[in-house]
Design a protein around this motif. Sequence first.
Motif: not given
Length: 200
Positions: A142-156
């Motif tokens: 999230y801090k690196s603005t890799h929002y797609e990856d952050a979205n995936f992590q939080v969804t899991s």
Amino acid sequence: MKSYHISKKMKPNLLYFPLTSLFLFFFGIFHATTAHPSNIIHETCKKCAQNDPNLDYIFCVNSLQSIPRSHNASLHQLGIISINLNLSNVTHTRSYIKKLLKQKMKKNEKLDYDPYKRACLIDCFDLYSDAVSTLKQAIKDYKSTHYEDANFQVTSVMDASTTCEEGFKEKEGVVSPLTKRNNNAFQLSAISLSIINMVR
């Protein structure tokens, strides 16, 4: 009692206007420092609840307001705060499950949970252990603005809380001791996901 009236000879601008201006000046400062913090949280939670019908608006507001720095945060910063809140939640839940698993049956006292319930707790312990490392990575993404990856992590993590809770329901009569904690993880994940979708 004497009554006072403003006559034409009086000069209101010498007293009334300065005091009025002073009041408006301080009111403006007060409004500027208090309206924004409350609005950003309420408006964000309102949008989150609109985007996800499973998200509890009151839970969202209370959760974000519990962190002092959220009162002066931007939308992007609220995203980090929400993920950190979830990290704290899953970390405590993991410790709580570990404590339950360490409980020993006292003499002449029936064990509080059956073997199936214990197996569910072990599964949940594994799920929440993974959730801790997953959310730490989500914060970095999230801090690196890799929002797609952050979205995936939080969804899991959201899925993990649901999987944990549903495990107990697979056997009739078994009551989950983690319902509230699982719901908190689900709600906090939903808040983070909504904010991620707003900022990206």
